[in-house]
Every structure is written in C-alpha cells, then in structure tokens.
Scaffold this motif. Structure first.
Motif, PDB file in Angstrom:
ATOM      1  N   TYR A  93      52.600  63.349  27.121  1.00 21.69           N
ATOM      2  CA  TYR A  93      51.903  64.644  27.155  1.00 21.69           C
ATOM      3  C   TYR A  93      50.444  64.436  27.584  1.00 21.69           C
ATOM      4  O   TYR A  93      49.914  65.151  28.419  1.00 21.69           O
ATOM      5  CB  TYR A  93      51.949  65.306  25.768  1.00 21.69           C
ATOM      6  CG  TYR A  93      51.022  66.501  25.622  1.00 21.69           C
ATOM      7  CD1 TYR A  93      51.462  67.783  25.939  1.00 21.69           C
ATOM      8  CD2 TYR A  93      49.703  66.339  25.196  1.00 21.69           C
ATOM      9  CE1 TYR A  93      50.609  68.874  25.841  1.00 21.69           C
ATOM     10  CE2 TYR A  93      48.845  67.423  25.098  1.00 21.69           C
ATOM     11  CZ  TYR A  93      49.297  68.686  25.411  1.00 21.69           C
ATOM     12  OH  TYR A  93      48.454  69.767  25.330  1.00 21.69           O
ATOM     13  N   VAL A 219      63.926  70.129  21.299  1.00 22.56           N
ATOM     14  CA  VAL A 219      63.647  70.217  22.737  1.00 22.56           C
ATOM     15  C   VAL A 219      64.807  70.893  23.474  1.00 22.56           C
ATOM     16  O   VAL A 219      64.618  71.599  24.469  1.00 22.56           O
ATOM     17  CB  VAL A 219      63.287  68.828  23.323  1.00 22.56           C
ATOM     18  CG1 VAL A 219      64.477  67.937  23.465  1.00 22.56           C
ATOM     19  CG2 VAL A 219      62.556  68.967  24.646  1.00 22.56           C
ATOM     20  N   LEU A 222      64.203  74.541  22.830  1.00 24.92           N
ATOM     21  CA  LEU A 222      63.048  74.968  23.624  1.00 24.92           C
ATOM     22  C   LEU A 222      63.440  75.125  25.093  1.00 24.92           C
ATOM     23  O   LEU A 222      63.025  76.078  25.764  1.00 24.92           O
ATOM     24  CB  LEU A 222      61.927  73.933  23.468  1.00 24.92           C
ATOM     25  CG  LEU A 222      60.545  74.268  24.019  1.00 24.92           C
ATOM     26  CD1 LEU A 222      60.075  75.630  23.548  1.00 24.92           C
ATOM     27  CD2 LEU A 222      59.538  73.207  23.601  1.00 24.92           C
ATOM     28  N   TYR A 413      60.273  66.303  26.581  1.00 26.36           N
ATOM     29  CA  TYR A 413      59.489  66.758  25.425  1.00 26.36           C
ATOM     30  C   TYR A 413      58.058  67.061  25.837  1.00 26.36           C
ATOM     31  O   TYR A 413      57.506  68.116  25.539  1.00 26.36           O
ATOM     32  CB  TYR A 413      59.434  65.643  24.370  1.00 26.36           C
ATOM     33  CG  TYR A 413      60.023  66.023  23.048  1.00 26.36           C
ATOM     34  CD1 TYR A 413      59.402  66.966  22.241  1.00 26.36           C
ATOM     35  CD2 TYR A 413      61.193  65.431  22.594  1.00 26.36           C
ATOM     36  CE1 TYR A 413      59.938  67.298  21.011  1.00 26.36           C
ATOM     37  CE2 TYR A 413      61.731  65.763  21.376  1.00 26.36           C
ATOM     38  CZ  TYR A 413      61.107  66.700  20.585  1.00 26.36           C
ATOM     39  OH  TYR A 413      61.643  67.029  19.373  1.00 26.36           O
ATOM     40  N   ALA A 417      56.408  70.836  25.789  1.00 22.02           N
ATOM     41  CA  ALA A 417      55.290  71.081  24.858  1.00 22.02           C
ATOM     42  C   ALA A 417      54.035  71.480  25.641  1.00 22.02           C
ATOM     43  O   ALA A 417      53.316  72.409  25.256  1.00 22.02           O
ATOM     44  CB  ALA A 417      55.024  69.833  24.029  1.00 22.02           C
ATOM     45  N   GLU A 420      54.267  75.116  26.822  1.00 20.93           N
ATOM     46  CA  GLU A 420      54.010  76.072  25.735  1.00 20.93           C
ATOM     47  C   GLU A 420      52.507  76.183  25.445  1.00 20.93           C
ATOM     48  O   GLU A 420      51.978  77.269  25.264  1.00 20.93           O
ATOM     49  CB  GLU A 420      54.742  75.629  24.450  1.00 20.93           C
ATOM     50  CG  GLU A 420      56.243  75.867  24.459  1.00 20.93           C
ATOM     51  CD  GLU A 420      56.611  77.351  24.420  1.00 20.93           C
ATOM     52  OE1 GLU A 420      56.036  78.093  23.609  1.00 20.93           O
ATOM     53  OE2 GLU A 420      57.480  77.765  25.214  1.00 20.93           O
ATOM     54  N   ILE A 469      52.462  65.702  18.853  1.00 20.39           N
ATOM     55  CA  ILE A 469      53.289  66.506  19.769  1.00 20.39           C
ATOM     56  C   ILE A 469      54.726  66.705  19.272  1.00 20.39           C
ATOM     57  O   ILE A 469      55.187  67.824  19.120  1.00 20.39           O
ATOM     58  CB  ILE A 469      53.277  65.904  21.196  1.00 20.39           C
ATOM     59  CG1 ILE A 469      51.887  66.040  21.809  1.00 20.39           C
ATOM     60  CG2 ILE A 469      54.308  66.573  22.101  1.00 20.39           C
ATOM     61  CD1 ILE A 469      51.407  67.450  22.046  1.00 20.39           C
ATOM     62  N   VAL A 470      55.427  65.606  19.018  1.00 25.12           N
ATOM     63  CA  VAL A 470      56.847  65.742  18.620  1.00 25.12           C
ATOM     64  C   VAL A 470      56.970  66.466  17.280  1.00 25.12           C
ATOM     65  O   VAL A 470      57.797  67.363  17.122  1.00 25.12           O
ATOM     66  CB  VAL A 470      57.526  64.358  18.545  1.00 25.12           C
ATOM     67  CG1 VAL A 470      58.886  64.440  17.865  1.00 25.12           C
ATOM     68  CG2 VAL A 470      57.701  63.818  19.950  1.00 25.12           C
ATOM     69  N   THR A 473      56.161  70.226  17.754  1.00 20.54           N
ATOM     70  CA  THR A 473      56.872  71.009  18.785  1.00 20.54           C
ATOM     71  C   THR A 473      57.658  72.190  18.215  1.00 20.54           C
ATOM     72  O   THR A 473      57.579  73.293  18.755  1.00 20.54           O
ATOM     73  CB  THR A 473      57.783  70.092  19.641  1.00 20.54           C
ATOM     74  OG1 THR A 473      56.940  69.261  20.425  1.00 20.54           O
ATOM     75  CG2 THR A 473      58.668  70.894  20.586  1.00 20.54           C
TER      76      THR A 473
END
Length: 672
Positions: A93, A219, A222, A413, A417, A420, A469-470, A473
C-alpha cells in the motif's frame, strides 16, 4: 487426521457464522473481539495439551512422521508470520511496485531451499542446523557460532511477531500496547511450552485454516462491493486503473500542493534548528517561556497555557536528544512533503539517480530475502520432520502452494484499501471522519494533522503505519465487525504460529546444540527438556520487553532477521554441501565476519541513536544507497569470500569429512 481436520474446519465456520448472527442481534463489538481472541487461543492450547510429549524425537522433529501435505500447511502457517499477514499488504500500500520485492524474494527463496538445501539436510537427518555445521566442519566452534547466529536471527524475528500480537490485542481487546504484548506472549508459550515440535506442528496446521480464511474474506467482500466480482486477485487490475486517475486528481489539487509545501517548510526549519544546536534549544525554551508569560498576563484560557507548558516540559533535555528527535521529525516532514508515490510506477524517483537507487534497493532486497529464506533455521528445521527425502521435496511444493494463496492476494489488498482511502476518505471533513481513525489513533498507528487548518483531510495530512492496512480494511470498507474480529484472529494465528516455531528454534539451539552437545553430553532426556523449556521462557520474556519498545515496523524487523540469517548461514551451508575444500577455519571466520558486517551496517544505517543504551550520533550514509533492510548483501558477499580465502590458506578437511560430504550428496530416494 483428514476427518478430524474436516470436523475442525466445519466447527470454525459455524463459530464465525454464529458470531455474525449475534452481531446482527446487537452483540457489542468488544465482546466479539474477546470471543475471537480467547476462543482461538483456547483452541490452540487444547491442541498443545493433546499433542504434549516428553519424547526427544517427538519434541524436536515431531517423530519424523508428519505427512507432506500437513507439513506443507504447517510450514505455510510457520512462514506466514505477522509480517506476511499484517505487514506485506501494508508495505505494498505504502510503496506500491517496490513492495513486490518481498513477494519475489520470499517465494524465490523456496526455490533455493528445494534445490540447494532441503534434500541434503534431510539426508543428513539430525535435529538442527548447528548439528549440520558441527558434523560438517567438526568440533564445537562452528556449532556454537551457528547457535549464536540462530538465536540472533530468530530473536529479531520473534520480536516482530510479539509486536504484531501487541498491536492486535491492544486494538481489539482495548489493552494498553505494552500489556497486550505480554498477554499475547502467554498464548505463544502455551503451545510451544507443552509439546515442542509435535504440538507446534499440529497447532500450525489448525492455524493455517484460520489465517487463510481471515485473510481472504474481507478482500473478497470488498472486491464484490467495488467491482461486483468476488475474485480480488483477478479484479484488482481494473481498480488500479481507477487509482491512477485518483492519483492524478490528488497530485493536481491546490490544497494538496499547499499542504506538501508546508511540510517541506517545516523540514527546512527543523534542519536550521539542528544546525544551530546547542544554542537553538536554549532559544526554543526562551521563546516558549516568553509566550507563556505573555498569555498569563493577557488572561488567556488556562487550557492554552497548559498546552504550552506541556510543550516546554516535553522539550528535549539536552543537545544530543534534541538532535535525534528533530532529525526524526525532519525526516517525517520531508517524506510527507515529497511527491506522491505512484502505485504502479517501477523504481520511483525524482531523477535518474534516485530511480537507480530504488532499482538497486529492489534487487538487493530480493537477494537478501531469497538467501535469508534459504538459511532461516526455523524453516529448514521443518524439513527434518518429514519421513523421507522425497517427502521433504514434496513438502516444499505443498508449502509454496499454501503460501501462494496469501501472496497472490496481498497486492489486491493494497490496491482495494488504497482505492477506498483515496476515493472516500481524502477530501472529507476532519470533523466527520470514520470511527476507525480514532480507534487506531489510540494504538498509535494512524495520525492526522490539519497543517493548513482548512478542516478538510488532504492525503499528506494522513499518516498511516503500514501495519494497520490489513487489520483496518474491514472497518475502512464498512464491513460487519465480525469480519474485523476474524481478521484479528487470523493475524493472531499468523503471529502465534511463527513465534512458536521461532521460540522452539531458539530453545533447541541453546539446549540441544549448546548445553547438551557441548557442555553436558551426559544430561538425561528429561533434564534436556527442562533446560529447553526454561530457556524458552527466558527468551520469550526478553523478546516481549524489546517488542514493547516498538523498535520499527514489523516488515523492517523481519527483513533484518532475513539479512542476519542469510549472512550467517547461507555461505557456510551451500559451500559445506557443494565444496569439499571448505574447512572449519573458513566456515567459522566466514560466518562471524558475514554476521558482524551485516550487524554493523544495519545498526549504523538505521539508527542515529539508541537512547535506552545511551548511544548517540552513530548514523552513517548507506553504501550505494542500499537501505538497512538489505544489509545482508554485504554480509553474504563477505561471507563467501572469507570462507573461500581462509579455507584455501589453511589445511584441507580430513578424508572423513570429505566422505561425509559425498554421502549427503549421493541421491537416495528410499525412506532412509
């Protein structure tokens, strides 16, 4: 075994569904966090109790009876640490293309394992890597250097796992970070303490299922929400094109440009302060004191006066501390004021020199992670647990297959992320930000600074630690809280499974290789296991104490562990198997010099000061621009050269040693 495993998988899915239904009926989020945390730890502990053993072969190598497919799963779980689970997608990311070095290095390393090491080590058939070094190079010296390097690399790695556990428990159970670290430690110890490699292996097989489901679920949901197709690994290319358009819009936004200019001005101001030390610190104190007096005389609000007094109290105590703190703040401001890193741009840089430096770092990191993977003691130990040499090779195949599920998803992922955050968060009102920003802010992984005071969030004003991040999420995407709990349980499974394997490696190295093989060969079986468990406890508590200092991000710490393992073991193992002339003096000097060069480079490039040791002003410029994460490049090269030169200048090994090398290289595909 397969029937038990199917039953376990069914129970796990039922448990998640039940919590999902309870959430719909008003179950508080914190309770869901508790349920996931404690029930999964209880599950692993139960497996640990059922698989407990006092048999030495079962304790160290699970009786060499683990089938290849389950060993592949256990290796997958052992391998997918908090770094792969939490850190990898976050780094992708943050750095985009550059982060792919981790994926390439970690998977490429398994090719080296399968080709150069696993079959030969299984053919040798002892318990640990120092066992091999002791047998190949003779005497205790090589074994003890191996023990030292095993403990050092595994210790750095285990600190990263315990740090990951601290992040999870502090966020999802609401504990203070330092306390969360020690609570997680209890969960780690239960499994490895009771049954050694046998308990750890079967616990890891159970943990693999939890962590892979937890990683894929959010994910996939998402992906369905954004593209209408629940296959993120295929769909993220489309979303990446949308991100490129968003990057163009953000880069040309006047408010964003203004914010980045303000951060660069702050960096320049801090640079001036640093160059003016120690006088600038005294000036800073005088200015603050004058402002406080002025506010007191003008009857300003007490709240504002208290804020300034706190600022004065928190000023650095002396010039050394000021230099370290301001230097760190200057780097942060420079980073936030720099140009936006494009997600899909290979080797980004403001000019050709910067771009070439990025390219060199990418290649160096891939190299370090490959040799580190091939030399990591806790991964290589896994191949001692298979029934035969053939099973060791097929075990590598299964490991890669199970690891692939995570590595193909990590880039997706990062992209989902980022989409978003760029499309829904950037440009929104700071007064109405979603709850997850405050929740993660308390843990210290997210911060916002409205530097231009417009009340709108620009991208440069948002600081995200990649480790968030993970874990965040599901909240970023507005998914049900039960999915957040599931991800936390998965991250915990990833951290616990790796930490178990690492602690067992450290304890085995100290009790089996140092204590039993060198100092007390007559020690009884029971006594050896007592020593092993005592050492495990001591090392675990020390690692938790270091982790509570938050030394770096998870992925940084793990990359250091790989550099250390690669520099210490890779040259000695490869030359030990494929070059008969390599001798004891060469191996010992090569391992020590390789390790010391790596450590020296790593510490001096990464840290300008280590305050809790009272060390200041040790920083240096990197050689060829190579970052501390790739320090192993120098160590491995020096290690190979040293072993070859010293071996050629000293006596050749004995005929017995030459025959030993011949015996492990002769193929034998029987069960052995």
């Amino acid at each position: 075994m397969r029937r038990y495993y199917a039953l376990y998988a069914g129970s796990f899915f039922t448990f998640v569904l039940a919590l999902g239904i309870l959430e719909q009926h008003g179950m508080p989020p914190r309770w869901i966090g508790y349920a996931f945390l404690f029930l999964t730890i209880i599950l692993y502990a139960t497996i640990g109790v059922l698989a407990r053993t006092s048999n030495v072969s079962e304790y160290y190598v699970a009786g060499r009876r683990i089938p290849a497919i389950f060993n592949g799963m256990a290796t997958g779980a052992d391998w997918m640490s908090a770094a792969s689970f939490i850190g990898l997608a976050g780094t992708l990311y943050l750095t985009g293309y550059q982060g792919l070095a981790y994926v390439l290095g970690w998977t490429g390393g398994y090719v080296l394992v399968a080709l150069l090491l696993a079959p030969y080590l299984r053919r040798f058939g002892q318990y640990t890597i120092p066992d091999f070094l002791g047998a190949r190079y003779g005497g205790h010296a090589a074994r003890l250097v191996g023990v030292f390097a095993t403990v050092l690399a595994s210790f750095v790695y285990v600190v990263a796992q315990i740090y990951g556990v601290g992040v999870i428990t502090s966020r999802f159970v609401g504990l203070q970070f330092e306390i969360g670290v020690f609570v997680g430690l209890a969960g780690i110890l239960v499994c490895s303490f009771l049954g050694g490699m046998r308990a750890v292996t079967w616990t890891q097989v159970a943990q693999y299922l939890v962590l892979i489901v937890a990683y894929l679920a959010p994910v996939t949901m998402l992906s369905f929400k954004v593209t209408g197709v629940p296959v993120p690994q295929i769909m993220y290319g489309q979303v990446l094109q949308k991100i490129e358009l968003l990057e163009d819009r953000i880069s040309s936004d006047p408010a964003e440009i203004d914010v980045r200019r303000l951060f660069l001005e702050r960096a320049d101001e801090l640079a001036e302060r640093i160059s003016g030390l120690p006088g600038s610190l005294a000036v800073e104190k005088r200015i603050l004191s004058a402002r406080i007096d002025q506010m007191k005389n003008s009857n300003a609000q007490m709240r504002d006066i208290f804020a300034l007094e706190r600022q004065r109290r928190e000023l650095p105590k002396n010039a050394d501390v000021a230099r370290d703190r301001w230097d760190s703040l200057m780097r942060q401001a420079t980073q936030r004021g720099g140009e936006l890193t494009r997600h899909a741009e290979a080797f980004p840089g403001i000019d050709e020199v910067a771009s070439n430096t990025a390219r060199i770092n990418f290649i160096a990191l891939v190299f370090c992670l490959m040799v580190g993977t091939a030399a990591l003691p806790h991964v290589l130990m896994r191949y001692y647990t298979t029934p035969s040499v053939r099973a060791a090779r097929s075990s590598v195949f299964w490991s890669l297959l199970f690891i692939l599920a995570l590595y193909l998803t990590a880039p997706a992922y990062a992209v989902f992320a980022k989409y978003e955050i760029y499309s829904h968060l950037v440009g929104s009102s700071i007064a109405q930000l979603p709850g997850w920003i405050g929740a993660w802010g308390k843990v210290g992984l997210v911060s916002i600074e409205d530097i231009n005071g417009d009340g709108i969030l620009q991208l440069a004003e948002l600081s995200l630690n990649p480790d968030v991040i993970v874990l965040a999420t599901p909240e970023i995407a507005g998914l049900p809280y039960v999915i957040s709990g599931l991800v936390a349980a998965g991250a915990l499974a990833a951290a616990l499974s790796t930490a178990d394997g690492l602690l067992l490696t450290i304890a085995s190295a100290l009790s089996h290789d140092a204590y039993y093989k060198v100092f007390r060969p007559q020690a009884t079986t029971q006594w050896r296991l007592v020593v092993s468990k005592t050492l495990l406890l001591v090392v675990a508590v020390m690692a938790a104490m270091v982790a509570s200092q938050k030394p770096a991000t998870i992925l940084f710490m793990v990359a250091w562990a790989f550099s250390l393992a690669g520099a210490a073991f890779f040259p000695a193992l490869v030359l030990g198997i494929f070059w008969k002339r390599a001798n004891k003096a060469g191996a010992i000097s090569g391992m020590l010099i390789g390790l010391l060069v790596t450590l020296y480079y790593m510490v001096r490039v990464q840290y300008n000061a280590i305050p809790w040791l009272g060390i200041h002003g040790i920083g240096m410029e990197p050689w060829l621009g190579i970052q501390s994460t790739s320090a192993g490049v120098w160590g491995v090269a020096v290690g190979f050269i040293t072993i070859v030169v010293v071996s050629l200048l000293t006596d050749p090994p004995s005929t017995e040693t030459m025959n030993f090398v011949e015996s492990i290289r002769t193929p034998d595909f029987s069960s052995h």
